[in-house]
Design a protein around this motif. Structure first.
Motif, PDB file in Angstrom:
ATOM      1  N   LEU A  28      34.639  46.017  42.610  1.00  0.00           N
ATOM      2  CA  LEU A  28      33.665  45.169  43.308  1.00  0.00           C
ATOM      3  C   LEU A  28      34.338  44.094  44.153  1.00  0.00           C
ATOM      4  CD1 LEU A  28      31.084  44.736  40.402  1.00  0.00           C
ATOM      5  CD2 LEU A  28      30.680  45.968  42.552  1.00  0.00           C
ATOM      6  N   GLY A  29      35.668  44.094  44.168  1.00  0.00           N
ATOM      7  CA  GLY A  29      36.390  43.083  44.938  1.00  0.00           C
ATOM      8  C   GLY A  29      36.561  41.767  44.216  1.00  0.00           C
ATOM      9  N   LEU A  30      36.174  41.704  42.946  1.00  0.00           N
ATOM     10  CA  LEU A  30      36.301  40.467  42.169  1.00  0.00           C
ATOM     11  C   LEU A  30      37.644  40.503  41.444  1.00  0.00           C
ATOM     12  CD1 LEU A  30      32.655  40.437  40.780  1.00  0.00           C
ATOM     13  CD2 LEU A  30      33.561  39.076  42.671  1.00  0.00           C
ATOM     14  N   HIS A  31      38.720  40.402  42.226  1.00  0.00           N
ATOM     15  CA  HIS A  31      40.050  40.658  41.687  1.00  0.00           C
ATOM     16  C   HIS A  31      40.522  39.552  40.751  1.00  0.00           C
ATOM     17  CE1 HIS A  31      40.358  44.169  44.163  1.00  0.00           C
ATOM     18  NE2 HIS A  31      40.157  43.469  45.262  1.00  0.00           N
ATOM     19  N   LEU A  32      40.109  38.314  40.984  1.00  0.00           N
ATOM     20  CA  LEU A  32      40.516  37.249  40.071  1.00  0.00           C
ATOM     21  C   LEU A  32      39.891  37.461  38.699  1.00  0.00           C
ATOM     22  CD1 LEU A  32      42.028  34.638  39.581  1.00  0.00           C
ATOM     23  CD2 LEU A  32      40.044  33.389  40.449  1.00  0.00           C
ATOM     24  N   GLU A  33      38.598  37.802  38.665  1.00  0.00           N
ATOM     25  CA  GLU A  33      37.930  38.070  37.400  1.00  0.00           C
ATOM     26  C   GLU A  33      38.538  39.307  36.720  1.00  0.00           C
ATOM     27  OE1 GLU A  33      36.555  37.451  40.250  1.00  0.00           O
ATOM     28  OE2 GLU A  33      34.973  35.942  40.064  1.00  0.00           O
ATOM     29  N   ALA A  34      38.862  40.321  37.536  1.00  0.00           N
ATOM     30  CA  ALA A  34      39.508  41.513  36.974  1.00  0.00           C
ATOM     31  C   ALA A  34      40.861  41.151  36.370  1.00  0.00           C
ATOM     32  CB  ALA A  34      39.680  42.575  38.062  1.00  0.00           C
ATOM     33  N   HIS A  35      41.605  40.293  37.042  1.00  0.00           N
ATOM     34  CA  HIS A  35      42.911  39.857  36.535  1.00  0.00           C
ATOM     35  C   HIS A  35      42.770  39.193  35.167  1.00  0.00           C
ATOM     36  CE1 HIS A  35      46.988  38.222  36.614  1.00  0.00           C
ATOM     37  NE2 HIS A  35      46.473  37.069  36.252  1.00  0.00           N
ATOM     38  N   GLN A  36      41.774  38.346  35.046  1.00  0.00           N
ATOM     39  CA  GLN A  36      41.551  37.673  33.769  1.00  0.00           C
ATOM     40  C   GLN A  36      41.200  38.679  32.676  1.00  0.00           C
ATOM     41  OE1 GLN A  36      38.509  35.014  35.133  1.00  0.00           O
ATOM     42  NE2 GLN A  36      39.962  33.429  35.782  1.00  0.00           N
ATOM     43  N   GLY A  37      40.372  39.669  33.028  1.00  0.00           N
ATOM     44  CA  GLY A  37      40.003  40.686  32.052  1.00  0.00           C
ATOM     45  C   GLY A  37      41.191  41.531  31.620  1.00  0.00           C
ATOM     46  N   TYR A  38      41.964  42.004  32.582  1.00  0.00           N
ATOM     47  CA  TYR A  38      43.138  42.816  32.249  1.00  0.00           C
ATOM     48  C   TYR A  38      44.139  42.024  31.408  1.00  0.00           C
ATOM     49  CZ  TYR A  38      41.900  46.525  35.607  1.00  0.00           C
ATOM     50  OH  TYR A  38      41.291  47.559  36.264  1.00  0.00           O
ATOM     51  N   SER A  39      44.360  40.750  31.775  1.00  0.00           N
ATOM     52  CA  SER A  39      45.340  39.936  31.054  1.00  0.00           C
ATOM     53  C   SER A  39      44.951  39.791  29.584  1.00  0.00           C
ATOM     54  CB  SER A  39      45.474  38.557  31.710  1.00  0.00           C
ATOM     55  OG  SER A  39      45.955  38.661  33.029  1.00  0.00           O
ATOM     56  N   ALA A  40      43.662  39.553  29.337  1.00  0.00           N
ATOM     57  CA  ALA A  40      43.207  39.398  27.956  1.00  0.00           C
ATOM     58  C   ALA A  40      43.346  40.708  27.176  1.00  0.00           C
ATOM     59  CB  ALA A  40      41.759  38.919  27.940  1.00  0.00           C
ATOM     60  N   VAL A  41      42.988  41.825  27.807  1.00  0.00           N
ATOM     61  CA  VAL A  41      43.101  43.120  27.126  1.00  0.00           C
ATOM     62  C   VAL A  41      44.569  43.453  26.876  1.00  0.00           C
ATOM     63  CG1 VAL A  41      42.695  45.604  27.355  1.00  0.00           C
ATOM     64  CG2 VAL A  41      40.911  43.987  28.022  1.00  0.00           C
ATOM     65  N   LEU A  42      45.418  43.180  27.856  1.00  0.00           N
ATOM     66  CA  LEU A  42      46.840  43.476  27.691  1.00  0.00           C
ATOM     67  C   LEU A  42      47.425  42.688  26.526  1.00  0.00           C
ATOM     68  CD1 LEU A  42      49.420  44.846  28.652  1.00  0.00           C
ATOM     69  CD2 LEU A  42      49.748  42.942  30.253  1.00  0.00           C
ATOM     70  N   ALA A  43      47.092  41.398  26.447  1.00  0.00           N
ATOM     71  CA  ALA A  43      47.613  40.581  25.339  1.00  0.00           C
ATOM     72  C   ALA A  43      47.174  41.152  23.998  1.00  0.00           C
ATOM     73  CB  ALA A  43      47.136  39.140  25.497  1.00  0.00           C
ATOM     74  N   ALA A  44      45.911  41.578  23.912  1.00  0.00           N
ATOM     75  CA  ALA A  44      45.408  42.130  22.650  1.00  0.00           C
ATOM     76  C   ALA A  44      46.078  43.465  22.328  1.00  0.00           C
ATOM     77  CB  ALA A  44      43.896  42.298  22.724  1.00  0.00           C
ATOM     78  N   ARG A  45      46.263  44.311  23.319  1.00  0.00           N
ATOM     79  CA  ARG A  45      46.888  45.608  23.057  1.00  0.00           C
ATOM     80  C   ARG A  45      48.368  45.459  22.692  1.00  0.00           C
ATOM     81  NH1 ARG A  45      43.750  49.394  27.576  1.00  0.00           N
ATOM     82  NH2 ARG A  45      42.143  50.114  26.120  1.00  0.00           N
ATOM     83  N   GLU A  46      49.061  44.542  23.329  1.00  0.00           N
ATOM     84  CA  GLU A  46      50.455  44.310  22.957  1.00  0.00           C
ATOM     85  C   GLU A  46      50.549  43.812  21.514  1.00  0.00           C
ATOM     86  OE1 GLU A  46      52.701  43.280  27.171  1.00  0.00           O
ATOM     87  OE2 GLU A  46      51.785  41.645  26.022  1.00  0.00           O
TER      88      GLU A  46
END
Length: 725
Positions: A450-468
């Motif tokens: 949807l072009g909401l890349h900042l919000e996507a960045h926040q979502g990916y960062s949180a998921v990545l931290a949890a998966r790591e």
């Protein structure tokens, strides 16, 4: 300064930029609010002060030449955290820069507005990360700012942060002077933010900017710079000799890791500081990642899930997820749990629902997304009635329905459904459960679409931290999240970070999965893409070539992944001026695509479009026009007259007509494209405005200058309303 600066507003520079209001003054020059009368847009014009008549003429000449060179460099910087430079030149002997006009407040004003109260920690962290990203980019381009301070950092009304004044930054260093005040009266830095090496005669590199960055962060965190004295010389001596006071004494809520970082940046010796801005950004991200790991209190489980709190239930759940394939399947062990007192659904009913769920998955594999969506939605409703709204199988059906919505182009609806599923799973299963993280990952992907890349960045960062934390750094799901995070960083304009992450991830995937594994090659493909965005076309060409060769070895010369990499090789060749090679590559690619998918396939036509573009680059405009016309005709028949791909081809037809001098016909085609984009996208969409600019250019070529100017101004007005610095 030139007469314009002394006499006030109204002066016209180069018959284009009318100075209207003085909005800033510094040691090197003045900044004016101006109107670009050619495009009808408001801009900021910075004028370099001339040196005093007593200044050495040779020095003045060298300084001006360095200004011109640095202005060109500043104009080449392309990062969301750096102020855009539109133009530069000379007027009445005074050099000037034309910059974008920013709607926001510089950080000095932000602090003054708050009566010098320190910024809240979340704001401080956000600003710090954005500035670190911009510095990492500019340092990678060989630019050292040399005057980083709160007044040169703008926070826009939407929260974005931009660094200003790169056009003059390195002049003193480049012409062999130290950063101390000289007889010319030029200050090569601001005392409260100058590094020890700027004060002395030492060489200055990017680590000097990091010291100044530390001074800025210290002031934002405490309300005052590290050495807050009225006497400039006393401040300079303190930078050289005095250890700054710890921040925590007056700011107990400041995280210790952040205080440590700021004090590390303020180390006297450059070798004792972080060595680059990317390292600083990494430390800031790690702090934010730690802060985003809340301890979630256990929510009451629904009656059907209470038995799973036992050790045996937990072991069964872990075993299932360890063995499960990537696609979400039924949990089995939970399929007969219902609300207390309710009649359990018959096994036959559950078996029927499971079979229908599998049927929906098969429809997805066939690409029959609408039928799959309808089926998953119906199964979800029946599971809701039989098992409950929060049952894992009900949520699995809703997850699959969201996946179908995404494939149908209903991205916003998909995102809402993924958010819903993630919220329920977090409440029932926990924030770190693999199913919860899967839904959150997909929601982040939808945000990016949807072009909401900042919000996507926040979502990916949180998921990545949890998966790591839960799966480990090299688990396939962790690596997939890192890939998407790298991709999204590129879309945020943080290209150096995206490149570094993609290169590292490709190496990890090669070690874990093998160098020719499809997921390794997907990440290497992304490395090539980011290299292209950075303008490193030769390196991108090499990477794409290696990816294409690997795909050909493992999947064959005609596989779509092989052909996709070869398409990108053609883009690189064209960018490198090797259009003859690109032309031959695209001829082969068109033949291969035609054999495997047919002449009307979207990718076949995409390759033919690129072939036509390269014909034009080689000056073969008659052939380029014929190719563009054929592709436009096929696309119109297959996709419709208003489809974006059809309009791109029609625009290429107009380009060819223009190069052949057939401007009247070109004007008709450009207008057709612009009118279609207005209908489909709206009058203010960037693609629509590009088409209107094309139309205005045609009018200019036809000698209809008044109409062209009116259209240029209309476009400029639609690109943005009044702004202020």
């Amino acid at each position: 300064m030139m007469a314009a600066v002394h006499d006030g507003s109204g002066t016209l520079i180069q018959s284009r930029y009318r100075l209207n209001e003085l909005i800033g003054r510094g040691g090197m020059g003045e900044v004016w609010l101006a109107l670009d009368e050619s495009l009808g847009r408001r801009v900021a014009v910075k004028c370099l002060k001339p040196l005093s008549p007593a200044a050495d003429a040779g020095f003045t000449r060298i300084l001006q030449e360095r200004f011109r060179r640095e202005a060109r460099v500043a104009a080449s910087l392309q990062h969301r955290g750096v102020t855009v430079v539109h133009d530069f030149g000379e007027h009445d002997g005074v050099l000037f820069l034309v910059m974008e006009l920013l709607d926001g407040r510089n950080l000095l004003q932000v602090l003054d507005d708050a009566r010098r109260q320190p910024l809240p920690v979340p704001d401080l962290m956000d600003i710090a990360e954005q500035v670190a990203s911009a510095l990492a980019y500019t340092h990678a381009q060989g630019i050292v700012h040399r005057d980083l301070k709160p007044a040169n950092i703008i926070r826009l009304s939407d929260g974005a942060v931009k660094i200003c004044d790169f056009g003059i930054a390195r002049l003193g260093h480049d012409i062999g002077f130290t950063s101390r005040l000289t007889g010319t009266g030029i200050a090569m830095g601001t005392p409260h933010y100058m590094s020890p090496e700027q004060i002395g005669a030492s060489e200055v590199d990017q680590r000097s900017d990091l010291y100044s960055f530390g001074c800025v962060l210290y002031e934002l965190a405490t309300g005052a710079p590290p050495f807050d004295m009225d006497d400039a010389w006393a401040v300079l001596v303190a930078h050289r000799d005095t250890v700054p006071e710890p921040l925590c004494a007056g700011r107990p809520d400041l995280p210790q890791e952040l205080e440590r970082l700021i004090l590390d940046l303020l180390a006297k010796a450059p070798d004792d500081r972080p060595q680059n801005a990317a390292d600083v950004g990494g430390r800031l991200k790690a702090m934010r990642g730690a802060a985003e790991r809340p301890v979630v209190p256990a929510a009451p489980l629904p009656s059907w899930a209470r038995d799973l709190a036992s050790d045996s239930g937990a072991r069964a759940t872990r075993a299932f997820h360890a063995a499960a394939p990537p696609r979400h399947e039924l949990t089995g062990a939970w399929s007969t749990r219902t609300a207390s007192g309710a009649v359990a659904p018959a096994p036959e009913q559950l078996a029927t629902l499971a079979a229908r769920h599998t049927e929906g998955i098969d429809l997805e594999r066939l690409g029959r997304w609408q039928e799959a969506y309808d089926l998953h939605t119906a199964v979800a409703a029946e599971r809701d009635r039989a098992l409950g709204t929060e049952h894992p199988d009900t949520l699995t059906s809703r997850h699959e329905a969201a996946s179908c919505l995404a494939r149908l182009g209903r991205t916003e609806d998909a995102m809402r459904l993924y958010d819903y599923v993630a919220g329920v799973r977090q409440r029932v299963l926990g924030a770190d459960h693999p199913d919860t993280l899967a839904a959150r990952h997909e929601a982040a992907y939808a945000l990016g679409r949807l072009g909401l890349h900042l919000e996507a960045h926040q979502g990916y960062s949180a998921v990545l931290a949890a998966r790591e934390r839960t799966l480990g750094a090299e688990h396939p799901d962790t690596l997939r999240c890192r890939h998407n995070l790298a991709f999204n960083l590129g879309r945020l304009g943080r290209l150096d970070e995206a490149h570094a992450m993609a290169v590292e991830l490709a190496a990890v995937r090669a070690g874990v999965l093998g160098p020719d594994h499809p997921e390794t090659l997907v990440t290497r493909y992304e490395v090539g893409y980011v290299l292209g965005q950075l303008g490193h076309w030769a390196e991108a060409l090499e990477v794409y070539g290696e990816v294409a060769a690997a795909h050909e070895r493992t999947q064959g010369a005609g596989h779509q992944d092989t052909l996709a990499a070869r398409y990108e090789m053609g883009i690189c060749l064209g960018r490198l001026g090797r259009s003859a090679e690109a032309l031959e590559l695209y001829r082969d690619l068109v033949a291969a695509r035609t054999r495997t998918a047919g002449p009307s396939d979207a990718e076949t036509l995409r390759a033919r479009h690129a072939l036509g573009v390269n014909l034009g680059r080689l000056g073969r405009w008659d052939q380029a026009l014929a190719e563009a016309g054929t592709v436009a005709e096929i696309r119109e028949q297959a996709l419709g007259a208003d489809h974006p791909d059809t309009l791109v081809s029609k625009r290429e037809v107009a380009v060819g007509l223009g190069w052949l001098g057939r401007w009247e016909t070109a004007l008709d085609v450009y207008r057709e494209v612009a009118d279609a984009r207005t209908r489909v996208l709206g009058p203010a969409h960037p693609d629509t405005l590009t088409s209107r600019n094309d139309e205005a250019h045609c009018l200019e070529q036809l000698g209809r200058s008044a109409e062209a100017l009116a259209l240029y101004r209309k476009v400029a007005a639609q690109q943005g309303g009044p702004q202020r610095l």
